[in-house]
Design an enzyme around this catalytic site. Structure first.
Site, PDB file in Angstrom:
ATOM      1  N   SER A   1      -9.474   1.761   3.207  1.00 48.51           N
ATOM      2  CA  SER A   1      -8.605   2.528   2.333  1.00 48.51           C
ATOM      3  C   SER A   1      -7.630   1.666   1.538  1.00 48.51           C
ATOM      4  O   SER A   1      -7.024   2.137   0.572  1.00 48.51           O
ATOM      5  CB  SER A   1      -7.830   3.568   3.146  1.00 48.51           C
ATOM      6  OG  SER A   1      -6.966   2.968   4.090  1.00 48.51           O
TER       7      SER A   1
ATOM      8  N   LYS B   1       0.839  -1.192   0.000  1.00 47.21           N
ATOM      9  CA  LYS B   1       0.000   0.000   0.000  1.00 47.21           C
ATOM     10  C   LYS B   1       0.879   1.249   0.000  1.00 47.21           C
ATOM     11  O   LYS B   1       1.874   1.321   0.724  1.00 47.21           O
ATOM     12  CB  LYS B   1      -0.914  -0.028   1.224  1.00 47.21           C
ATOM     13  CG  LYS B   1      -1.942   1.088   1.283  1.00 47.21           C
ATOM     14  CD  LYS B   1      -2.825   0.894   2.516  1.00 47.21           C
ATOM     15  CE  LYS B   1      -3.868   1.980   2.666  1.00 47.21           C
ATOM     16  NZ  LYS B   1      -4.721   1.754   3.860  1.00 47.21           N
TER      17      LYS B   1
ATOM     18  N   SER C   1      -9.978  -0.643   7.240  1.00 52.75           N
ATOM     19  CA  SER C   1      -9.308  -0.389   5.963  1.00 52.75           C
ATOM     20  C   SER C   1      -8.572  -1.587   5.384  1.00 52.75           C
ATOM     21  O   SER C   1      -8.122  -1.540   4.239  1.00 52.75           O
ATOM     22  CB  SER C   1      -8.324   0.778   6.106  1.00 52.75           C
ATOM     23  OG  SER C   1      -9.028   1.988   6.240  1.00 52.75           O
TER      24      SER C   1
END
Length: 505
Positions: free
Chosen positions: A167, A87, A191
């Site tokens: 996210s 990420k 997330s």
């Protein structure tokens, strides 16, 4: 070599060695496939080029190494060169770390976060960076999950007009699309688990403290953690073991001393016979189709020997109120610490600098939604109120919710659906969460483990089942998830790489 039948739109773990047609609905072909990680890496890079850079353009990957196979072949260690996408709020030495914002487009620190250093030492290879909800979805209440100014909007591989949740949206979509062996996401509250559930993969939010947060763009020192996103619970356990570790720069990891172990141990042999699991009945939600899938998952657990205990419970809403205060206060504090640590010149150094950057670049950064949460965080400065809110939120979520539920009902674990199916992406109106489904917030606020595992689908859209345990019971939760995988009877969907269509009856 093993022989399989595959197509371009195959399951994520299927690795295709031959040249494939350029469209997702290519004619099915019979191919020889290798299990060797460096060969898999070559195929995965080709899939990114075909399905992320071109074709449906999933926008799951911001940057990647097309020559990753050579690095995979040279890697040493227990992961044997397996590919991992990271990420883009976690620093890696070879790629900038942007958090999806143009304000950090040049944030090329040349540093590895300690969790990435651990990954490399274990033989994992960093394949690239995944897209995310910008600033991990803390900029505005009106955001659309999976959108960032750097990467655009992530598309769901199972229905490209639907959302991948946030996210860690890019990490979830990338694993589902077969772009890497695994991905690393981060979670403050949902997330990892939401995008994992909605993209039909396994996601594990570990106990806060198992994985270092140093050189990770922060929201909350109380709740933030990185964790694995994979195709199986076993793979999640492998990746967790690789990235976990003590970090002197992150005080939370000092509490994990002597708690880190081989998380794959016992996964294959763990028996559900007599294991008591609390079923969070009030958190199943208001969708009959999700309830049906969840009841089928519960039946699978029961057939495997688990003892299910129905629990009727409504959380204390003070927990949510005070956790929000904690996130706002810590965002300003922790973001300032992170930004001042950056080695580059002309970089933002405070949350106020980010607010000013967004205002100056509103056409690109704030076309779809504003920065109301950033602005609120900048004014949340009362330290005494913060301390009281933090103590109250963590106590309610941990001792008075999860610990009490486990003890009062004499259960080892709790379970609920993770989320509902993916909603239509809408940059104008923002997200369309169904807040009646799921029980993830107490584990996020208290820093307890939360695992989601696919439990089937609703009209081709994946849905997951969540398992929760006590603080530091990460290994036990993973063993439960692996046992459920073996017991699962539900049919799992395959990515279509096209817009959603009703299922044939």
């Amino acid at each position: 070599m093993r022989k399989i039948v595959s197509a371009v739109a195959a399951l994520p773990f299927v690795l295709v060695l031959a040249a494939c047609a350029s469209t997702p609905d290519a004619e099915t072909v019979e191919l020889e496939v290798s299990d060797v990680p460096w060969v898999a890496a070559k195929v995965q890079a080709e899939r990114i080029a075909r399905l992320d850079d071109a074709g449906p353009k999933l926008n799951a990957v911001i940057a990647y190494d097309p020559e990753i196979a050579a690095k995979s072949r040279a890697a040493k260690g227990p992961l044997m060169g397996r590919t991992v996408l990271v990420k883009d709020n976690i620093e890696t030495r070879e790629f900038p770390t942007t958090a999806g914002s143009l304000a950090l487009a040049n944030n090329d620190t040349g540093r590895d976060a300690p969790l990435i250093a651990n990954l490399r030492a274990a033989g994992g290879v960093v394949m690239g960076k995944t897209n995310l909800s910008e600033w991990a979805n803390i900029r505005s209440n009106d955001s659309t999950s999976g959108w960032s100014a750097v990467g655009g909007l992530v598309k769901n591989p199972f229905a490209t007009d639907r959302n991948s949740c946030g996210s860690s949206s890019g990490s979830g979509a990338a694993v589902a699309a077969g772009f890497a062996w695994a991905a690393i996401g981060t979670e403050t509250n949902g997330s990892i688990t939401c995008p994992a559930s909605i993209n039909g993969i396994v996601g594990f939010k570990p106990s806060v403290g198992l994985v270092s947060r140093t050189h990770v763009v922060p929201i909350s020192s109380t709740q933030d953690t990185a964790g694995p996103m994979t195709n199986t619970v076993h793979d999640a356990a492998m990746l967790l073991g690789a990235i976990a570790g003590e970090d002197p720069a992150d005080a939370a990891t000092l509490a994990a001393q002597n708690r880190i172990s081989d998380y794959t141990a016992g996964l294959d042999s763990y028996s559900l016979q007599g294991v008591r699991i609390g079923v969070m009945r009030n958190q199943i939600g208001n969708r009959a189709d999700v309830r049906e899938r969840f009841e089928a998952a519960l039946a699978d657990l029961e057939r495997a020997g688990a003892v299910l205990v129905d629990i009727e419970f409504d959380p204390n809403n003070e927990m949510y109120r005070d956790s929000f205060t904690v996130l706002l206060f810590e965002l300003r504090e922790e973001m300032g610490k992170y930004l001042t640590s950056l080695p580059g010149e002309d970089m933002p150094r405070s949350l106020a600098d980010l607010i000013a950057f967004n205002a100056a670049n509103a056409d690109t950064e704030m076309r779809w939604f504003g920065q109301d949460l950033f602005e609120l965080a900048e004014t949340t400065t009362d330290h005494e109120a913060y301390e009281k809110a933090r103590e109250n939120a963590v106590r309610i979520a941990g001792k008075e919710t999860l610990d009490k539920l486990l003890a009062d009902n004499d259960v080892q674990f709790l379970t609920a659906p993770t989320r509902g199916p993916a909603w239509m992406s809408d940059l104008v109106l923002g997200d369309n969460f169904n807040g009646s489904i799921g029980f993830g917030s107490p584990a996020a606020i208290a820093g307890y483990p939360h695992l989601t595992v696919p439990m089937g689908h609703v009209e081709g859209l994946p849905v997951g089942i969540s398992f929760f345990g006590a603080k530091w019971a990460d290994h036990d939760v993973l063993k439960l998830g692996a046992a459920y995988e073996r017991a699962r009877t539900a049919q799992l969907p395959e990515p279509t790489f096209g817009p959603w269509k009703p299922q044939a009856r």
